[in-house]
Design a protein around this motif. Structure first.
Motif, mmCIF file in Angstrom:
data_model
loop_
_atom_site.group_PDB
_atom_site.id
_atom_site.type_symbol
_atom_site.label_atom_id
_atom_site.label_comp_id
_atom_site.label_asym_id
_atom_site.label_seq_id
_atom_site.Cartn_x
_atom_site.Cartn_y
_atom_site.Cartn_z
ATOM 1 N N LYS A 10 0.810 -1.215 0.000
ATOM 2 C CA LYS A 10 0.000 0.000 0.000
ATOM 3 C C LYS A 10 0.846 1.269 0.000
ATOM 4 O O LYS A 10 0.431 2.307 -0.521
ATOM 5 C CB LYS A 10 -0.934 0.003 1.212
ATOM 6 C CG LYS A 10 -2.009 -1.083 1.148
ATOM 7 C CD LYS A 10 -2.914 -1.031 2.373
ATOM 8 C CE LYS A 10 -3.987 -2.111 2.292
ATOM 9 N NZ LYS A 10 -4.883 -2.093 3.477
ATOM 10 N N ASP A 11 2.056 1.197 0.594
ATOM 11 C CA ASP A 11 2.907 2.386 0.651
ATOM 12 C C ASP A 11 3.770 2.553 -0.601
ATOM 13 O O ASP A 11 4.641 3.430 -0.650
ATOM 14 C CB ASP A 11 3.805 2.346 1.895
ATOM 15 C CG ASP A 11 4.717 1.126 1.913
ATOM 16 O OD1 ASP A 11 4.637 0.301 0.970
ATOM 17 O OD2 ASP A 11 5.517 1.001 2.859
ATOM 18 N N GLU A 45 -1.881 -6.394 -7.873
ATOM 19 C CA GLU A 45 -0.778 -6.027 -6.974
ATOM 20 C C GLU A 45 0.518 -6.716 -7.378
ATOM 21 O O GLU A 45 1.603 -6.245 -7.033
ATOM 22 C CB GLU A 45 -1.127 -6.399 -5.532
ATOM 23 C CG GLU A 45 -2.270 -5.593 -4.933
ATOM 24 C CD GLU A 45 -2.597 -6.021 -3.522
ATOM 25 O OE1 GLU A 45 -1.970 -7.003 -3.049
ATOM 26 O OE2 GLU A 45 -3.464 -5.402 -2.890
ATOM 27 N N PHE A 46 0.424 -7.837 -8.095
ATOM 28 C CA PHE A 46 1.618 -8.559 -8.525
ATOM 29 C C PHE A 46 2.151 -7.938 -9.804
ATOM 30 O O PHE A 46 1.415 -7.749 -10.781
ATOM 31 C CB PHE A 46 1.308 -10.040 -8.737
ATOM 32 C CG PHE A 46 1.076 -10.797 -7.459
ATOM 33 C CD1 PHE A 46 2.153 -11.305 -6.731
ATOM 34 C CD2 PHE A 46 -0.211 -10.985 -6.976
ATOM 35 C CE1 PHE A 46 1.943 -11.990 -5.557
ATOM 36 C CE2 PHE A 46 -0.438 -11.678 -5.794
ATOM 37 C CZ PHE A 46 0.646 -12.174 -5.085
ATOM 38 N N GLU A 84 15.335 5.122 -0.250
ATOM 39 C CA GLU A 84 14.052 5.742 0.099
ATOM 40 C C GLU A 84 13.120 4.769 0.808
ATOM 41 O O GLU A 84 12.369 5.146 1.692
ATOM 42 C CB GLU A 84 13.379 6.285 -1.167
ATOM 43 C CG GLU A 84 14.075 7.497 -1.760
ATOM 44 C CD GLU A 84 13.440 7.947 -3.063
ATOM 45 O OE1 GLU A 84 12.601 7.194 -3.611
ATOM 46 O OE2 GLU A 84 13.775 9.060 -3.534
ATOM 47 N N HIS A 85 13.182 3.494 0.430
ATOM 48 C CA HIS A 85 12.317 2.494 1.044
ATOM 49 C C HIS A 85 12.918 1.910 2.321
ATOM 50 O O HIS A 85 12.291 1.061 2.973
ATOM 51 C CB HIS A 85 12.034 1.357 0.056
ATOM 52 C CG HIS A 85 11.106 1.739 -1.048
ATOM 53 N ND1 HIS A 85 11.493 1.785 -2.376
ATOM 54 C CD2 HIS A 85 9.802 2.111 -1.028
ATOM 55 C CE1 HIS A 85 10.466 2.154 -3.122
ATOM 56 N NE2 HIS A 85 9.432 2.362 -2.330
ATOM 57 N N GLY A 86 14.125 2.332 2.680
ATOM 58 C CA GLY A 86 14.749 1.845 3.898
ATOM 59 C C GLY A 86 15.387 0.485 3.760
ATOM 60 O O GLY A 86 15.743 -0.149 4.756
#
Length: 428
Positions: free
Chosen positions: A168-169, A195-196, A232-234
């Motif tokens: 979702k993020d 989503e895939f 950015e995504h950690g």
């Protein structure tokens, strides 16, 4: 890549007769549905090409109709057979094995061969649309994406396609690296979930290869976009000062200076070459529901366990419980493969392949450096040797079972792969 046959189905053939179908899963996701006779045909073809002494034993035929207990026994035997074939570098990488699985996948999902447009993501969110056939294998799709991006042929081998699930993020949860035994369009379409997605990312571990990729503008841009996205995504941890420097370099568009911070994370790190073996196990928690509840709905707990040389002559099992246990195992194997290529003096640069009338034609000289062949589980009576690499000679991948612990696995329950043979600390 983990194969399992967790269940069977009773289906009806064209003549109206009932037969047992075996559902082959890859990393827990249905890949194809096959009959015993189809797998037997594959086995006989492999024996014809590679010899009976190379191909593992196949579950024998039965004259009479199988009882439910015999059906379950055959399912377990076929699962072990598929795992053994896949883990053998010769059999598992053969076109006979891969084409069988591709054809079975397409037939199971009932997707006809036709021209389609497939959308592939880049790390910066950009979408690359390529026109392919639904029957195109992973390497063909990768070539099409590289061609669309103008990525040179000899750099294609540094990148791979990955099946991911978008969160979702906006981040991604990695499902697996797409393999040669599957059809990317069919793999992503058959999940019936937007989503895939399929994403292009670099597929090597040694950062020294970055210099090769950055020789070309497109390769540099791809690495730059992936590094920025991962920070950015950690997924890559940087401190405030490093983040400030990276922002400054971004503003100056100094892409070659944006490097992954080395030695950034020390806690919890393990040297690959100090692992004696590893295996993936699973357990299904006992159901607390009513006795009639289906065990198939219980959540399977996956574990990656590896035996690690903590200090001289002290081996200890380390277990990681994670839904990504199979992905972790795949990553470990890819590290071993890369070390083997480097040690042998090979290169991961992709051999040039010409397109003839739109179809890919591999060069006759193209050869892949593979891990040593599959061997039996290590013999406990083998005489120990002083060299460190001799202590690290067993890599094992445990098949999915209902074991309650990774520590209760016997030597006969999983296959040994001497992929670490000859690799020592100096190779890192």
């Amino acid at each position: 890549m983990h194969f399992s046959i967790p269940e069977t189905e009773t289906r009806t053939g064209d003549g109206g007769a009932a037969y047992v179908a075996y559902n082959i899963h890859v990393n827990g996701v249905l890949h194809c549905r096959v009959r015993y006779s189809q797998l037997l045909g594959l086995h006989e073809q492999l024996r014809k090409e590679y010899g009976a002494n190379v191909v593992p034993a196949f579950p024998p035929k039965k004259i009479f109709t199988l009882t439910p207990a015999e059906v379950e026994q055959r399912r377990e035997q076929l699962e072990k057979y598929m795992q053994a074939v896949r883990q053998d570098p010769t059999l598992g990488g053969s076109e006979t094995f891969n084409s069988f699985l591709r054809k079975a996948q397409q037939e199971t999902q009932q997707i006809p061969t036709e021209e389609v447009v497939l959308e592939v993501l880049l790390s910066n969110g950009q979408k690359v649309k390529v026109t392919i056939l639904t029957s195109d294998q992973t390497e063909d799709v990768l070539e099409a994406v590289a061609s669309k991006l103008d990525l040179p042929d000899d750099l294609v081998g540094y990148f791979s396609l990955f099946l991911v699930r978008e969160t979702k993020d906006g981040a991604f949860s990695f499902v697996r690296k797409l393999q040669e035994f599957e059809l990317p369009y069919v793999s992503v379409t058959s999940l019936h979930n937007p989503e895939f997605r399929i994403i292009l990312r670099k597929s090597y571990w040694d950062s020294s290869y970055d210099d090769d990729v950055m020789e070309h503008r497109v390769g540099l841009n791809l690495l730059y976009a992936q590094t920025v996205s991962d920070i950015e995504h950690g997924w890559i941890l940087v401190n405030k000062e490093q983040h400030r420097q990276l922002k400054s370099l971004q503003e100056k568009v100094s892409k070659k200076e944006v490097r992954l911070p080395s030695e950034q994370i020390k806690e919890g790190s393990f040297k690959v070459t100090r692992m004696r073996c590893w295996r993936v196990t699973s357990s299904v928690p006992m159901s607390n529901g009513p006795s009639g509840s289906s065990p198939g709905k219980s959540e399977v707990k996956l574990e990656l366990a590896f035996e690690y040389l903590m200090s001289k002559d002290r081996l200890q099992w380390v277990t990681i419980t994670s839904p990504q246990a199979i992905m972790l195992s795949i990553c470990l194997q890819s590290m071993v493969d890369e070390l083997m290529v480097k040690k042998s003096g090979g290169s991961i640069r992709k051999m040039f392949r010409r397109r003839v009338n739109g179809a890919l034609r591999r060069s006759d000289s193209q050869q892949a450096v593979k891990s040593p062949p599959l061997l039996d589980s290590p013999d406990a009576s083998r005489e120990p040797m002083a060299k460190l690499s001799s202590k690290l000679t067993s890599v094992s991948l445990r098949g999915i079972s209902h074991s309650s612990s990774a520590n209760d696995v016997g030597a006969n329950d999983f296959h040994g792969n001497y992929a670490f043979e000859g690799i020592g600390d100096e190779d890192l």
